[in-house]
Design a protein around this motif. Structure first.
Motif, PDB file in Angstrom:
ATOM      1  N   TYR A   1      30.539  41.017  46.965  1.00  0.00           N
ATOM      2  CA  TYR A   1      29.799  40.332  48.042  1.00  0.00           C
ATOM      3  C   TYR A   1      29.913  41.135  49.339  1.00  0.00           C
ATOM      4  CZ  TYR A   1      29.000  36.129  45.217  1.00  0.00           C
ATOM      5  OH  TYR A   1      28.568  35.249  44.259  1.00  0.00           O
TER       6      TYR A   1
ATOM      7  N   SER B   1      31.118  40.385  51.981  1.00  0.00           N
ATOM      8  CA  SER B   1      32.450  40.224  52.576  1.00  0.00           C
ATOM      9  C   SER B   1      33.426  41.277  52.051  1.00  0.00           C
ATOM     10  CB  SER B   1      32.989  38.833  52.234  1.00  0.00           C
ATOM     11  OG  SER B   1      33.110  38.719  50.816  1.00  0.00           O
TER      12      SER B   1
ATOM     13  N   HIS C   1      34.420  41.084  48.901  1.00  0.00           N
ATOM     14  CA  HIS C   1      35.108  40.457  47.769  1.00  0.00           C
ATOM     15  C   HIS C   1      34.451  40.852  46.451  1.00  0.00           C
ATOM     16  CE1 HIS C   1      37.580  37.448  45.797  1.00  0.00           C
ATOM     17  NE2 HIS C   1      36.530  37.233  45.032  1.00  0.00           N
TER      18      HIS C   1
ATOM     19  N   ALA D   1      33.651  39.892  43.081  1.00  0.00           N
ATOM     20  CA  ALA D   1      33.640  38.645  42.306  1.00  0.00           C
ATOM     21  C   ALA D   1      33.463  38.906  40.813  1.00  0.00           C
ATOM     22  CB  ALA D   1      32.532  37.730  42.809  1.00  0.00           C
TER      23      ALA D   1
ATOM     24  N   PRO E   1      39.645  29.752  35.825  1.00  0.00           N
ATOM     25  CA  PRO E   1      40.106  28.925  36.946  1.00  0.00           C
ATOM     26  C   PRO E   1      39.132  28.988  38.124  1.00  0.00           C
ATOM     27  CG  PRO E   1      41.393  30.954  36.812  1.00  0.00           C
ATOM     28  CD  PRO E   1      40.465  30.956  35.635  1.00  0.00           C
ATOM     29  N   ASN E   2      39.394  28.211  39.157  1.00  0.00           N
ATOM     30  CA  ASN E   2      38.554  28.227  40.363  1.00  0.00           C
ATOM     31  C   ASN E   2      38.468  29.643  40.915  1.00  0.00           C
ATOM     32  OD1 ASN E   2      39.921  25.113  41.175  1.00  0.00           O
ATOM     33  ND2 ASN E   2      37.758  25.457  40.928  1.00  0.00           N
ATOM     34  N   GLY E   3      37.249  30.013  41.280  1.00  0.00           N
ATOM     35  CA  GLY E   3      37.077  31.313  41.921  1.00  0.00           C
ATOM     36  C   GLY E   3      37.083  32.491  40.964  1.00  0.00           C
ATOM     37  N   ALA E   4      37.038  32.211  39.648  1.00  0.00           N
ATOM     38  CA  ALA E   4      37.125  33.294  38.651  1.00  0.00           C
ATOM     39  C   ALA E   4      35.868  34.167  38.628  1.00  0.00           C
ATOM     40  CB  ALA E   4      37.357  32.697  37.273  1.00  0.00           C
ATOM     41  N   GLY E   5      34.729  33.587  39.029  1.00  0.00           N
ATOM     42  CA  GLY E   5      33.479  34.342  39.004  1.00  0.00           C
ATOM     43  C   GLY E   5      32.417  33.724  38.104  1.00  0.00           C
ATOM     44  N   LYS E   6      32.665  32.516  37.615  1.00  0.00           N
ATOM     45  CA  LYS E   6      31.742  31.879  36.657  1.00  0.00           C
ATOM     46  C   LYS E   6      30.374  31.624  37.289  1.00  0.00           C
ATOM     47  CE  LYS E   6      34.520  28.333  36.004  1.00  0.00           C
ATOM     48  NZ  LYS E   6      35.629  28.682  36.915  1.00  0.00           N
ATOM     49  N   THR E   7      30.398  30.990  38.471  1.00  0.00           N
ATOM     50  CA  THR E   7      29.122  30.664  39.121  1.00  0.00           C
ATOM     51  C   THR E   7      28.393  31.945  39.530  1.00  0.00           C
ATOM     52  OG1 THR E   7      30.116  28.620  39.886  1.00  0.00           O
ATOM     53  CG2 THR E   7      28.063  29.260  40.946  1.00  0.00           C
ATOM     54  N   THR E   8      29.150  32.931  39.964  1.00  0.00           N
ATOM     55  CA  THR E   8      28.522  34.209  40.331  1.00  0.00           C
ATOM     56  C   THR E   8      27.802  34.789  39.119  1.00  0.00           C
ATOM     57  OG1 THR E   8      30.249  34.616  41.973  1.00  0.00           O
ATOM     58  CG2 THR E   8      28.985  36.534  41.235  1.00  0.00           C
TER      59      THR E   8
ATOM     60  N   GLN F   1      25.973  22.313  39.224  1.00  0.00           N
ATOM     61  CA  GLN F   1      27.092  21.367  39.380  1.00  0.00           C
ATOM     62  C   GLN F   1      26.700  20.197  40.271  1.00  0.00           C
ATOM     63  OE1 GLN F   1      30.866  22.979  40.776  1.00  0.00           O
ATOM     64  NE2 GLN F   1      30.579  24.769  39.492  1.00  0.00           N
TER      65      GLN F   1
ATOM     66  N   GLU G   1      29.723  23.421  34.538  1.00  0.00           N
ATOM     67  CA  GLU G   1      30.670  22.301  34.520  1.00  0.00           C
ATOM     68  C   GLU G   1      29.984  20.958  34.268  1.00  0.00           C
ATOM     69  OE1 GLU G   1      33.752  22.460  37.294  1.00  0.00           O
ATOM     70  OE2 GLU G   1      33.664  24.626  37.430  1.00  0.00           O
TER      71      GLU G   1
ATOM     72  N   HIS H   1      36.322  23.871  33.113  1.00  0.00           N
ATOM     73  CA  HIS H   1      37.760  23.984  33.375  1.00  0.00           C
ATOM     74  C   HIS H   1      38.498  23.290  32.246  1.00  0.00           C
ATOM     75  CE1 HIS H   1      37.562  24.322  38.046  1.00  0.00           C
ATOM     76  NE2 HIS H   1      36.729  25.131  37.433  1.00  0.00           N
TER      77      HIS H   1
HETATM   78  N1  LIG Z   1      28.276  34.220  48.847  1.00  0.00           N
HETATM   79  C1  LIG Z   1      29.534  34.638  48.746  1.00  0.00           C
HETATM   80  N2  LIG Z   1      30.065  35.488  49.642  1.00  0.00           N
HETATM   81  C2  LIG Z   1      31.334  35.926  49.534  1.00  0.00           C
HETATM   82  N3  LIG Z   1      32.184  35.559  48.535  1.00  0.00           N
HETATM   83  C3  LIG Z   1      31.712  34.711  47.610  1.00  0.00           C
HETATM   84  C4  LIG Z   1      30.371  34.198  47.663  1.00  0.00           C
HETATM   85  N4  LIG Z   1      30.196  33.378  46.605  1.00  0.00           N
HETATM   86  C5  LIG Z   1      31.369  33.368  45.935  1.00  0.00           C
HETATM   87  N5  LIG Z   1      32.270  34.170  46.535  1.00  0.00           N
HETATM   88  C6  LIG Z   1      33.656  34.438  46.082  1.00  0.00           C
HETATM   89  O1  LIG Z   1      33.606  35.027  44.794  1.00  0.00           O
HETATM   90  C7  LIG Z   1      34.651  34.513  43.968  1.00  0.00           C
HETATM   91  C8  LIG Z   1      34.048  33.910  42.696  1.00  0.00           C
HETATM   92  O2  LIG Z   1      33.358  32.713  43.035  1.00  0.00           O
HETATM   93  P1  LIG Z   1      32.586  31.832  41.952  1.00  0.00           P
HETATM   94  O3  LIG Z   1      31.929  30.717  42.691  1.00  0.00           O
HETATM   95  O4  LIG Z   1      31.753  32.729  41.136  1.00  0.00           O
HETATM   96  O5  LIG Z   1      33.804  31.284  41.091  1.00  0.00           O
HETATM   97  P2  LIG Z   1      33.832  30.133  39.960  1.00  0.00           P
HETATM   98  O6  LIG Z   1      34.544  30.731  38.804  1.00  0.00           O
HETATM   99  O7  LIG Z   1      32.484  29.607  39.743  1.00  0.00           O
HETATM  100  O8  LIG Z   1      34.755  29.039  40.648  1.00  0.00           O
HETATM  101  P3  LIG Z   1      34.735  27.404  40.504  1.00  0.00           P
HETATM  102  O9  LIG Z   1      35.353  27.111  39.177  1.00  0.00           O
HETATM  103  O10 LIG Z   1      35.615  27.006  41.642  1.00  0.00           O
HETATM  104  O11 LIG Z   1      33.321  26.948  40.638  1.00  0.00           O
HETATM  105  C9  LIG Z   1      35.424  33.514  44.835  1.00  0.00           C
HETATM  106  O12 LIG Z   1      36.559  34.170  45.374  1.00  0.00           O
HETATM  107  C10 LIG Z   1      34.442  33.158  45.932  1.00  0.00           C
HETATM  108  O13 LIG Z   1      35.123  32.830  47.113  1.00  0.00           O
END
Ligand SMILES: Nc1ncnc2c1ncn2[C@@H]1O[C@H](COP(=O)(O)OP(=O)(O)OP(=O)(O)O)[C@@H](O)[C@H]1O
Length: 316
Positions: free
Chosen positions: A14, A16, A18, A20, A39-46, A85, A160, A192
């Motif tokens: 991203y 930022s 980060h 992902a 887990p939370n923040g793993a990258g699934k939604t990305t 979600q 989810e 999860h």
């Molecule tokens: N638009 C963005 N800009 C910067 N960082 C982002 C953005 N979207 C997600 N992230 C970061 O990328 C990482 C993966 O996020 P993502 O939403 O893909 O995780 P997830 O596995 O879906 O989590 P959850 O189970 O909590 O939904 C996280 O650290 C999140 O903070």
């Protein structure tokens, strides 16, 4: 396995800074149910957002039923139904108007028969003229699925699907997903809940910190679940497993203070009585005995932790 979705070396950093997603390769077979655990923040939604063309990958290629998700986004996206979600519907619209609108978004010709069938499949037929705001939470979730199916996609993403719903609704959801699969829809769900993956998936992927750590047939994972561990706390620590014990699968843990035997709990003979006899013959005494069953959860935690400690090792 005939592939319907193919990801090659997909990464996302991203703005930022980060990271992902980190070089993800994944093939999804037509008609399978694939569960992505992390887990939370793993990258699934990305990952889902990239496949659906909502987020642009930094590198890599994605083919959706043969269409390049970056160069042919409309063709690729039209094959996909996405159940998000969060509730994202107009509360004042009726159920039927909501699904009709969704179909139109993908440029599909109106087809009342398809919409009727989708609502019947989702047990929403009786509610077709109700406003969304008049529905229960479970019904609203089903509307989200109906919306995602209105344009007859081949692949359904469920982000989810049962987060925050009660046990009976979760079971209904599982049944429904099974029914959709019978209709030939490929289903990819993020969760999860380990039990959700155990219950429904053909294959399971585990993702953490943007890396796909494992992709395996659920049944193969379940076999690992059938393993049990027996720990013997030794009176005197051992420096090595004695060669006389080579026929059992033994490891020393806790700096030689505990002897661990891993065995197949479903096997007719576990080998425990003979192991205990042999230990007695060798004069190895123990003060305590403990058994545990490894679950998918243990495998998951173990994988994630092992990877984290090896990363720390690499960083040090
Ligand atoms: N638009 C963005 N800009 C910067 N960082 C982002 C953005 N979207 C997600 N992230 C970061 O990328 C990482 C993966 O996020 P993502 O939403 O893909 O995780 P997830 O596995 O879906 O989590 P959850 O189970 O909590 O939904 C996280 O650290 C999140 O903070």
């Amino acid at each position: 396995m005939q592939s319907i979705l193919s990801l090659s070396q997909v990464s996302k950093t991203y703005d930022s800074g980060h990271k992902a997603l980190d070089h993800v390769d994944l093939e999804i077979g037509r008609g399978e149910i694939f569960a992505l655990l992390g887990p939370n923040g793993a990258g699934k939604t990305t990952l889902i957002s990239i496949i659906c063309g909502i987020v642009t990958p930094s590198t890599g290629t994605i083919l959706v039923d043969g269409h390049d998700a970056i160069r042919q986004p409309r063709e690729a996206r039209s094959r996909i139904g996405l159940v998000p979600q969060e509730l994202s519907v107009d509360m004042f619209e009726t159920v039927m108007a909501t699904v009709r609108f969704s179909r139109g978004l993908f440029g599909r010709a109106p087809n009342q028969a398809v919409l009727d069938q989708v609502l019947k499949d989702l047990s929403l037929w009786d509610k077709r003229n109700a406003k969304i705001m008049e529905l229960s939470g479970g019904m609203k979730r089903r509307v989200l699925i109906a919306k995602a199916l209105a344009h007859e996609p081949d692949i359904l993403f469920l982000d989810e699907p049962t987060a925050g719903v009660d046990v009976s609704l979760r079971r209904d959801m599982w049944k429904l997903i099974g029914k959709l699969r019978e209709r030939g829809v490929t289903i990819i769900l993020t969760t999860h809940y380990i039990e959700e993956a155990e219950e429904m998936a053909d294959r399971v992927g585990v993702i953490n910190k943007g890396q796909l750590l494992l992709v395996e047939e659920k049944n193969a994972l379940m076999q690992k679940l059938g393993k049990r561990e027996m720990d013997l706390s030794l009176v005197e620590p051992l420096g090595a497993v004695p060669p006389e014990l080579a026929e059992w699968q033994l490891t020393l843990v806790d700096e030689g203070h505990r002897l661990r035997y891993t065995f197949d709990a479903q096997a007719e003979r576990t080998g425990i009585p003979s192991l205990l006899r042999k230990l007695s013959d060798l004069g190895i005494t123990f003060k305590d005995l403990d058994t545990s069953k490894s679950s998918l959860e243990d495998i998951f935690v173990d994988l994630v932790e092992r990877r984290e400690s090896s990363n720390e090792g690499a960083a040090a």
